[in-house]
Design an enzyme around this catalytic site. Structure first.
Site, short mmCIF file in Angstrom:
data_model
loop_
_atom_site.label_atom_id
_atom_site.label_comp_id
_atom_site.label_asym_id
_atom_site.label_seq_id
_atom_site.Cartn_x
_atom_site.Cartn_y
_atom_site.Cartn_z
CB ILE A 12 -13.79 -6.41 16.15
CG1 ILE A 12 -14.13 -7.60 16.84
CG2 ILE A 12 -13.52 -5.39 16.94
CD1 ILE A 12 -13.15 -8.23 17.62
CG LEU A 35 -14.84 -5.14 0.53
CD1 LEU A 35 -15.40 -4.94 -0.85
CD2 LEU A 35 -15.18 -5.17 2.28
CG LEU A 81 -9.57 -3.80 13.74
CD1 LEU A 81 -10.46 -2.61 13.40
CD2 LEU A 81 -10.57 -4.56 15.11
CB THR A 130 -6.44 -13.18 19.33
OG1 THR A 130 -7.13 -14.32 19.94
CG2 THR A 130 -4.79 -13.83 19.05
CG ASP A 131 -8.04 -14.80 24.21
OD1 ASP A 131 -7.90 -15.21 23.05
OD2 ASP A 131 -8.97 -15.28 25.38
CD GLU A 132 -8.15 -17.67 19.57
OE1 GLU A 132 -7.40 -18.86 18.89
OE2 GLU A 132 -9.68 -17.48 19.70
CE1 TYR A 155 -7.60 -15.50 14.19
CE2 TYR A 155 -7.17 -16.39 15.86
CZ TYR A 155 -7.37 -15.27 15.40
OH TYR A 155 -7.68 -14.69 15.78
CB ALA A 157 1.14 -19.70 15.00
CE LYS A 159 -4.81 -11.23 15.04
NZ LYS A 159 -4.69 -10.01 14.36
CG LEU A 195 -19.89 -21.67 19.58
CD1 LEU A 195 -19.94 -22.79 19.13
CD2 LEU A 195 -19.62 -20.84 20.65
CB VAL A 211 -21.71 -29.18 20.76
CG1 VAL A 211 -20.33 -28.39 21.69
CG2 VAL A 211 -22.41 -27.26 20.60
N GLY A 288 -6.14 -29.76 17.74
CA GLY A 288 -5.64 -29.12 18.98
C GLY A 288 -6.32 -28.06 19.74
P1 NAD Z 1 -13.65 -10.60 10.32
O1 NAD Z 1 -12.99 -12.27 9.92
O2 NAD Z 1 -14.94 -11.19 10.81
O3 NAD Z 1 -12.69 -9.58 9.52
C1 NAD Z 1 -11.72 -9.67 9.39
C2 NAD Z 1 -11.71 -8.37 8.38
O4 NAD Z 1 -10.54 -7.94 7.78
C3 NAD Z 1 -12.54 -8.70 7.25
O5 NAD Z 1 -13.45 -7.51 6.50
C4 NAD Z 1 -11.71 -9.06 5.97
O6 NAD Z 1 -12.59 -8.85 4.66
C5 NAD Z 1 -10.32 -7.80 6.06
N1 NAD Z 1 -9.56 -9.10 5.80
C6 NAD Z 1 -8.89 -10.30 5.77
N2 NAD Z 1 -7.93 -10.07 4.72
C7 NAD Z 1 -7.44 -9.15 4.71
C8 NAD Z 1 -6.55 -8.73 3.57
N3 NAD Z 1 -5.57 -9.26 2.81
N4 NAD Z 1 -6.31 -7.05 3.43
C9 NAD Z 1 -7.34 -6.46 3.51
N5 NAD Z 1 -8.51 -7.10 4.82
C10 NAD Z 1 -7.70 -8.10 4.60
O7 NAD Z 1 -12.27 -10.86 11.84
P2 NAD Z 1 -12.91 -10.55 13.21
O8 NAD Z 1 -14.09 -10.83 14.06
O9 NAD Z 1 -13.84 -8.76 13.44
O10 NAD Z 1 -11.35 -9.56 13.73
C11 NAD Z 1 -10.88 -8.58 13.57
C12 NAD Z 1 -8.90 -8.57 14.11
O11 NAD Z 1 -9.50 -9.11 15.74
C13 NAD Z 1 -8.33 -9.83 14.16
O12 NAD Z 1 -7.63 -9.24 13.83
C14 NAD Z 1 -9.31 -10.66 14.93
O13 NAD Z 1 -7.05 -12.08 15.13
C15 NAD Z 1 -8.96 -9.86 16.31
N6 NAD Z 1 -9.92 -10.69 17.35
C16 NAD Z 1 -10.95 -11.30 17.40
C17 NAD Z 1 -11.24 -11.45 18.33
C18 NAD Z 1 -12.76 -12.24 18.13
O14 NAD Z 1 -13.44 -12.71 19.05
N7 NAD Z 1 -13.52 -12.41 17.04
C19 NAD Z 1 -10.92 -11.36 19.48
C20 NAD Z 1 -9.81 -11.07 19.25
C21 NAD Z 1 -8.90 -10.82 18.09
#
Ligand code: NAD
Length: 320
Positions: A12, A35, A81, A130-132, A155, A157, A159, A195, A211, A288
């Protein structure tokens, strides 16, 4: 604004960076990312063409490095994020989720609280959640902003823990934070453990497509660019202390999503109809496993004027 995007090399985050760099309101955009396996600088290719862009390889778990970055870059706005984001990994290795998602968020909040203390009215912190955190739904009902927190995985918990800290900072210090809780995203640059990209890759390469259970779990899917539109609105128009649910009003069973991708891949590769569907293999259910998520996004629609713009099947076809 001098904007910090944490996790900007992730799925994202990288989509967000590409979309916000051209905005005139953004005077400086700094990506903080350590990274991990999920972060890729390739996803940010082209960002360096903007002189306002810079990348800092910083780990959120290192409080001093986080504070130093906020101070030296004189950050005024944050979209947070960075997180460990994969439920299956949180089941096998919960510790890293607590460290990054809870303690990392705390480090970032502290760094901003100390640096912004005289200047809250000019600053904003959007915490992307997240909605989770709301747990699992049965066949009916949807999550609203006032749904109780009932996280079911390490995860969710972790968040939820971060959400509580952000909320408490607003309540206690009047910290200028906003929380967003979004449903499942898909689109370009997603790591192929999730997925949709996993199914695309496995169908393309003829591998068996796993699946969970019987595939009847339901998720509310949103195209990542629609999420980004909502995050921008939350940053510039959101009310501090509030949380906003974001969702696509677009519920699909996992099996239906997987079958649709199989058909799209077969069509793109000129294969006979149904070839990839034969690769689907039902596996032991996730521990779960939440049955259903569904979002009521009326609040962000009413107050910030947001609604999804991308039609699911067309966006899925583009993603494939
Ligand atoms: P992602 O796993 O693709 O990216 C996470 C990024 O965070 C990565 O670039 C990683 O290198 C970086 N990162 C991880 N640990 C780190 C640390 N200790 N220090 C610095 N950087 C760190 O995740 P995503 O899917 O892009 O999700 C981004 C955010 O959005 C998350 O907080 C997630 O909970 C939330 N979110 C995601 C979704 C989804 O469907 N993907 C939905 C709702 C909310």
């Amino acid at each position: 604004m001098r904007l910090l995007v944490t996790g900007g090399a992730g799925f994202i985050g990288s989509n967000l960076v590409h979309s916000l760099l051209p905005k005139t309101e953004v005077e400086k955009l700094v990506v903080l990312d350590s990274l991990t396996y999920a972060g890729h600088q390739l996803s940010l290719e082209g960002a360096e063409e903007f002189s306002k862009y810079s990348f800092a390889k910083v780990d959120l778990r290192e409080r001093e490095s986080v504070s130093k970055l906020i101070n030296t870059e004189e950050i005024t706005h944050v979209i947070h994020l960075a997180a460990e984001s994969h439920v299956d990994r949180s089941i096998s290795d919960p510790g890293s989720f607590i460290e990054t998602n809870v303690l990392g968020t705390f480090n970032l909040l502290e760094a901003c609280r100390v640096f912004w203390k005289e200047n809250y009215s000019k600053c904003r912190f959007v915490h992307v959640s997240t909605d989770e955190v709301f747990g699992s739904l049965g066949k009916t009902g949807v999550f609203s902003e006032s749904s109780p927190y009932q996280p079911n995985s390490p995860y969710s918990a972790s968040k939820a823990g971060a959400d509580h800290l952000v909320r408490a900072y607003n309540h206690t210090y009047d910290f200028p934070s906003i929380i967003t809780n979004c449903s499942n995203n898909f689109g370009p640059f997603q790591f192929p453990e999730k997925l949709i990209p996993k199914t695309i890759h496995f169908a393309e390469s003829g591998k068996s497509i796993p699946v969970y259970g019987n595939g009847s779990n339901i998720r509310d899917w949103l195209f990542v660019k629609d999420h980004i539109g909502a995050l921008w609105l939350a940053l510039v128009k959101g009310k501090t202390g509030e949380s906003y649910n974001i969702g696509g009003d677009n519920e699909w069973t996992n099996l239906r999503v997987v079958e649709t991708i199989c058909d799209l891949v077969d069509r793109d590769l000129n294969r006979s109809a149904g070839k990839s569907r034969n690769l689907i293999t039902f596996t032991k259910d996730r521990l779960g496993h939440d049955f259903r998520y569904g979002i009521d996004a009326d609040k962000i629609n009413y107050y910030l004027g947001w609604k999804p713009e991308h039609e699911f099947e067309a966006a899925l076809e583009n993603t494939v």
